[in-house]
Scaffold this motif. Structure first.
Motif, PDB file in Angstrom:
ATOM      1  N   GLU A 110      34.309  58.324  41.588  1.00  6.75           N
ATOM      2  CA  GLU A 110      32.802  58.544  42.209  1.00  6.75           C
ATOM      3  C   GLU A 110      32.938  60.266  42.885  1.00  6.75           C
ATOM      4  N   ALA A 111      34.154  60.479  43.409  1.00  2.42           N
ATOM      5  CA  ALA A 111      34.177  61.642  44.147  1.00  2.42           C
ATOM      6  C   ALA A 111      34.467  62.590  43.171  1.00  2.42           C
ATOM      7  N   GLY A 112      34.749  62.391  41.813  1.00  2.20           N
ATOM      8  CA  GLY A 112      34.954  63.458  40.766  1.00  2.20           C
ATOM      9  C   GLY A 112      36.436  64.264  40.991  1.00  2.20           C
ATOM     10  N   LEU A 113      37.475  63.148  41.318  1.00  4.19           N
ATOM     11  CA  LEU A 113      38.754  63.744  41.571  1.00  4.19           C
ATOM     12  C   LEU A 113      39.718  63.264  40.299  1.00  4.19           C
ATOM     13  N   VAL A 114      39.106  62.284  39.444  1.00  5.49           N
ATOM     14  CA  VAL A 114      39.925  61.591  38.387  1.00  5.49           C
ATOM     15  C   VAL A 114      40.156  62.784  37.297  1.00  5.49           C
ATOM     16  N   ASP A 115      41.473  63.185  36.609  1.00  4.62           N
ATOM     17  CA  ASP A 115      41.387  63.915  35.610  1.00  4.62           C
ATOM     18  C   ASP A 115      41.655  63.241  34.376  1.00  4.62           C
ATOM     19  N   GLU A 116      42.281  62.074  34.425  1.00  9.05           N
ATOM     20  CA  GLU A 116      42.797  61.377  33.241  1.00  9.05           C
ATOM     21  C   GLU A 116      42.757  59.749  33.509  1.00  9.05           C
ATOM     22  N   ILE A 117      42.383  59.014  32.686  1.00 10.50           N
ATOM     23  CA  ILE A 117      42.606  57.337  32.779  1.00 10.50           C
ATOM     24  C   ILE A 117      43.592  57.264  31.720  1.00 10.50           C
ATOM     25  N   SER A 118      44.228  56.328  32.188  1.00 15.16           N
ATOM     26  CA  SER A 118      45.691  55.694  31.248  1.00 15.16           C
ATOM     27  C   SER A 118      45.459  54.187  31.447  1.00 15.16           C
ATOM     28  N   ILE A 119      45.050  53.514  30.466  1.00 16.14           N
ATOM     29  CA  ILE A 119      44.875  52.073  30.325  1.00 16.14           C
ATOM     30  C   ILE A 119      45.766  51.443  29.328  1.00 16.14           C
ATOM     31  N   LEU A 120      46.729  50.307  29.951  1.00 16.73           N
ATOM     32  CA  LEU A 120      47.625  49.502  28.891  1.00 16.73           C
ATOM     33  C   LEU A 120      46.761  48.171  28.663  1.00 16.73           C
ATOM     34  N   ILE A 121      46.432  48.125  27.463  1.00 19.13           N
ATOM     35  CA  ILE A 121      45.513  46.748  27.432  1.00 19.13           C
ATOM     36  C   ILE A 121      46.528  45.579  27.172  1.00 19.13           C
ATOM     37  N   GLY A 122      46.922  44.779  27.794  1.00 14.46           N
ATOM     38  CA  GLY A 122      47.785  43.510  27.453  1.00 14.46           C
ATOM     39  C   GLY A 122      47.197  42.544  26.551  1.00 14.46           C
ATOM     40  N   THR A 123      47.790  41.632  26.024  1.00 19.29           N
ATOM     41  CA  THR A 123      47.488  40.904  24.711  1.00 19.29           C
ATOM     42  C   THR A 123      47.164  39.506  25.600  1.00 19.29           C
ATOM     43  N   GLY A 124      46.300  39.455  26.214  1.00 18.71           N
ATOM     44  CA  GLY A 124      45.556  38.230  26.966  1.00 18.71           C
ATOM     45  C   GLY A 124      44.099  38.370  27.427  1.00 18.71           C
ATOM     46  N   VAL A 125      43.481  37.331  27.833  1.00 22.01           N
ATOM     47  CA  VAL A 125      42.271  37.274  28.230  1.00 22.01           C
ATOM     48  C   VAL A 125      42.210  36.519  29.678  1.00 22.01           C
ATOM     49  N   ASP A 126      41.556  37.120  30.661  1.00 29.61           N
ATOM     50  CA  ASP A 126      41.274  36.543  31.860  1.00 29.61           C
ATOM     51  C   ASP A 126      40.183  35.601  31.894  1.00 29.61           C
ATOM     52  N   GLY A 127      39.115  36.233  32.272  1.00 30.61           N
ATOM     53  CA  GLY A 127      37.842  35.605  32.068  1.00 30.61           C
ATOM     54  C   GLY A 127      37.253  34.693  33.207  1.00 30.61           C
ATOM     55  N   ARG A 128      38.285  34.706  34.110  1.00 31.98           N
ATOM     56  CA  ARG A 128      37.853  33.978  35.575  1.00 31.98           C
ATOM     57  C   ARG A 128      36.622  34.480  36.370  1.00 31.98           C
ATOM     58  N   THR A 129      35.904  34.103  36.973  1.00 34.73           N
ATOM     59  CA  THR A 129      34.782  34.561  37.650  1.00 34.73           C
ATOM     60  C   THR A 129      35.432  35.358  39.040  1.00 34.73           C
ATOM     61  N   GLY A 130      34.689  36.448  39.393  1.00 33.61           N
ATOM     62  CA  GLY A 130      34.956  37.100  40.480  1.00 33.61           C
ATOM     63  C   GLY A 130      36.341  37.949  40.525  1.00 33.61           C
ATOM     64  N   GLN A 131      36.951  38.095  39.330  1.00 33.02           N
ATOM     65  CA  GLN A 131      38.211  38.890  39.447  1.00 33.02           C
ATOM     66  C   GLN A 131      38.049  40.420  39.463  1.00 33.02           C
ATOM     67  N   PRO A 132      38.830  41.152  40.064  1.00 33.83           N
ATOM     68  CA  PRO A 132      38.648  42.524  40.014  1.00 33.83           C
ATOM     69  C   PRO A 132      38.843  43.004  38.557  1.00 33.83           C
ATOM     70  N   SER A 133      38.117  44.205  38.386  1.00 32.31           N
ATOM     71  CA  SER A 133      38.004  44.913  37.455  1.00 32.31           C
ATOM     72  C   SER A 133      38.598  46.538  37.419  1.00 32.31           C
ATOM     73  N   LEU A 134      38.711  47.049  36.310  1.00 31.55           N
ATOM     74  CA  LEU A 134      39.454  48.423  36.365  1.00 31.55           C
ATOM     75  C   LEU A 134      38.833  49.511  37.497  1.00 31.55           C
ATOM     76  N   PHE A 135      37.426  49.401  37.401  1.00 34.85           N
ATOM     77  CA  PHE A 135      36.946  50.388  38.240  1.00 34.85           C
ATOM     78  C   PHE A 135      35.769  49.525  39.074  1.00 34.85           C
ATOM     79  N   ASP A 136      35.919  49.587  40.469  1.00 31.57           N
ATOM     80  CA  ASP A 136      34.700  48.732  41.332  1.00 31.57           C
ATOM     81  C   ASP A 136      34.264  49.641  42.387  1.00 31.57           C
TER      82      ASP A 136
END
Length: 235
Positions: free
Chosen positions: A168-194
């Protein structure tokens, strides 16, 4: 404004959840560390919640004097080529004494931090930065990191709210995401950006690289463009 090159690096499930206890159960966790190392970002930054659960024993500082600092300042108590940075708005976490290691802690707080907490950090030989009247001024903190601590690259390694704050502050230059081989799906769990305001618009990305691993994990790298999307029709 002078600032380090900033990369958000996170491991997620395929549904974008980042709970550490969950991702640690995925077979792809070793790739999180190998991809992080390959980014050449020796300085790492975490939020208070992540630091409290992963970097400390959970002890809290008991302030005996509530007098706040009330100004932007810094102390370079430990000199190093890289730092383990923690964002702790009011200064609450306890730390051990720094003894000249190559990856010392550096604490960033707002100007609401108490003077005795900063005295405590000084006694522990821990460097600190204070900036922002009520909330941390992330842009100013990054400027001090670049100008006074000579940090030119860093990775944000958790969690969703600190990721969202930097985005939000305009400070991120790059986003690096490693997507693992699994699903969470639980209610109320933190996400990548909140935590971005509801009035915020999406932020444009440009794909930089894609890689896959034998265990099924996928590594995505994006450049952040900060181009505004136009709203067409209703949301």
């Amino acid at each position: 404004m002078n600032k380090p090159y900033i990369i958000v690096h996170m491991m997620t499930s395929v549904d974008g959840r980042i709970d550490c206890g969950m991702t640690a159960q995925l077979a792809d966790e070793p790739e999180y560390y190998s991809t992080l190392d390959s980014l050449n970002v020796p300085t790492r930054i975490s939020g208070r919640v992540t630091a409290e659960t992963e970097l400390t024993r959970g002890g809290k500082f008991n302030s005996q004097n509530k007098e706040i600092l009330g100004k932007t300042d810094f102390a370079k108590n430990a000199t190093a080529d890289s730092y383990n940075i923690v964002v702790d708005t009011k200064g609450t976490l306890q730390w051990g004494t720094e003894n000249g290691n190559n990856f010392p802690h550096l604490i960033i707080t707002s100007e609401q931090v108490t003077k005795d907490y900063l005295d405590y950090l000084n006694r522990q030989n821990i460097s600190w930065i204070t900036t922002g009247k009520d909330q941390i001024d992330l842009a100013k903190a990054m400027e001090i990191l670049a100008d006074e601590f000579n940090i030119n690259r860093l990775a944000i390694v958790g969690g969703g709210k600190i990721n969202g704050g930097f985005l939000e502050a305009g400070l991120v230059d790059e986003i690096s995401i490693l997507i693992g081989t699994g699903v969470d799906g639980r209610t109320g769990q933190p996400s990548l950006f909140d935590g971005r305001p509801e009035s915020s618009h999406p932020i444009a990305l440009q794909l930089k690289d894609v890689a896959s691993f034998d265990d099924g994990a996928v590594w995505l790298r994006y450049l952040v463009k900060y181009l505004k999307f136009e709203c067409i029709g209703s949301w």
